[in-house]
Motif scaffolding. Structure first.
Motif, PDB file in Angstrom:
ATOM      1  N   LYS A 197      45.138  35.941  47.831  1.00 39.96           N
ATOM      2  CA  LYS A 197      44.163  35.657  48.876  1.00 39.96           C
ATOM      3  C   LYS A 197      43.075  36.726  48.940  1.00 39.96           C
ATOM      4  N   ASN A 198      41.887  36.294  49.408  1.00 39.55           N
ATOM      5  CA  ASN A 198      40.775  37.216  49.678  1.00 39.55           C
ATOM      6  C   ASN A 198      40.472  38.113  48.482  1.00 39.55           C
ATOM      7  N   SER A 199      40.412  37.507  47.316  1.00 36.76           N
ATOM      8  CA  SER A 199      40.234  38.300  46.106  1.00 36.76           C
ATOM      9  C   SER A 199      39.337  37.588  45.115  1.00 36.76           C
ATOM     10  N   ALA A 200      38.748  38.394  44.222  1.00 36.61           N
ATOM     11  CA  ALA A 200      38.069  37.898  43.033  1.00 36.61           C
ATOM     12  C   ALA A 200      38.648  38.654  41.844  1.00 36.61           C
ATOM     13  N   ILE A 201      38.910  37.943  40.761  1.00 31.92           N
ATOM     14  CA  ILE A 201      39.603  38.534  39.616  1.00 31.92           C
ATOM     15  C   ILE A 201      38.764  38.336  38.363  1.00 31.92           C
ATOM     16  N   ASP A 202      38.447  39.436  37.698  1.00 34.98           N
ATOM     17  CA  ASP A 202      37.736  39.397  36.425  1.00 34.98           C
ATOM     18  C   ASP A 202      38.689  39.833  35.310  1.00 34.98           C
TER      19      ASP A 202
END
Length: 301
Positions: A197-202
């Protein structure tokens, strides 16, 4: 609900593309987790691409329940016309000891929304999303019975794992989700599956010099936690506990600063802070801080 009819889907997609700051990156409609950042039950294994390490494969197999666990590989992000049961990731799991591996795939959300399609998923102990373009996973599975079945794997204590595109899809905000190209951080698909949750993943962060790309998202969505994971490296998540495994590094963008020797900062670019974690390091996703007493015994390096 994210898939209602073609006209509404087109309208929502066009709106999100034209006004990315008004998108809904935190939406996790099928996520039953309410109290932790990661899954309350089960584990995530989020890999930064180019998975080679036997140790990471073995961690997934072990968390799933051992060699006889049912592992489903989803190759849909890759974009090939068809996939067979000898798809490379499935073959790798078998090479490293998994005995019950199946490839499940469609590009058609109508098919993904059928009972027939989700039969194997309903008995799965682990699901692995392979690499490619993350928007293909959204187009095929978002809002369908298949997406609900993915979530149920976690709910019953299983594993959701993924590499490259399969890593980014786990965030609530979908990094590099544009159909035009993977160099666009905020594109025409901005909602991931939200297992974290509440995340962005590269991903592929060091080998492709993507260190500062995450800030393009954080400038628009500053409350998100940014994670950028290098190749053949992973984070293992359960609840609010995150552990780094693999051979290189994970970059953390939480607005703060941490260093292994307790020194320094990011002088000169205070608004663009990030730091590195490596194998064995642990992070509290709820508190957004490194768990130092478990990481390094009091900075004794």
């Amino acid at each position: 609900m994210r898939l209602l009819n073609p006209l509404l889907t087109l309208l929502l997609t066009t709106t999100a593309s034209a006004f990315p700051s008004l998108s809904t990156p935190h939406a996790t409609p099928n996520c039953t987790n309410t109290t932790t950042v990661g899954p309350e039950n089960g584990h995530l294994v989020i890999i930064g691409g180019n998975l080679q390490s036997e140790s990471i494969y073995n961690r997934i197999i072990t968390l799933a329940g051992g060699p006889n666990a049912s592992i489903i590989v989803i190759p849909t992000a890759g974009g090939e016309p068809t996939y067979g049961q000898n798809f490379s990731t499935a073959a790798a799991f078998r090479k490293f000891g998994a005995q019950n591996v199946n490839v499940v795939h469609t590009y058609d959300p109508v098919v993904a929304d059928t009972e027939e399609f989700v039969k194997l998923l309903e008995r799965a102990d682990a699901v692995f999303f392979a690499g490619g373009r993350q928007w293909r996973l959204v187009d095929a599975y978002a809002g369908t019975k298949a997406e609900k079945a993915f979530q149920k794997v976690l709910d019953r204590g299983g594993v959701i794992a993924g590499s490259s595109a399969g890593a980014s899809i786990m965030g609530s905000f979908l990094a590099r989700g544009d159909t035009v190209g993977n160099d666009i951080m905020i594109g025409d698909h901005t909602v991931g599956f939200g297992y974290l949750k509440n995340s962005a993943i590269d991903q592929h962060v060091l080998v492709r010099n993507r260190h500062f790309d995450m800030f393009k998202i954080l400038e628009v969505e500053p409350k998100l936690l940014g994670l950028a994971i290098d190749e053949d490296t992973a984070v293992v998540v359960q609840g609010n506990e995150m552990e780094v495994i693999g051979r290189t590094y994970v970059l953390v963008y939480d607005g703060g600063w941490w260093s292994r020797d307790g020194s320094g900062g990011s002088e000169g670019v205070p608004e663009k802070k990030f730091y590195f974690l490596m194998e064995g390091d642990r992070y509290d996703l709820g508190e957004r801080k490194v768990v130092e007493n478990e990481v390094d015994g009091g900075n004794d390096y």
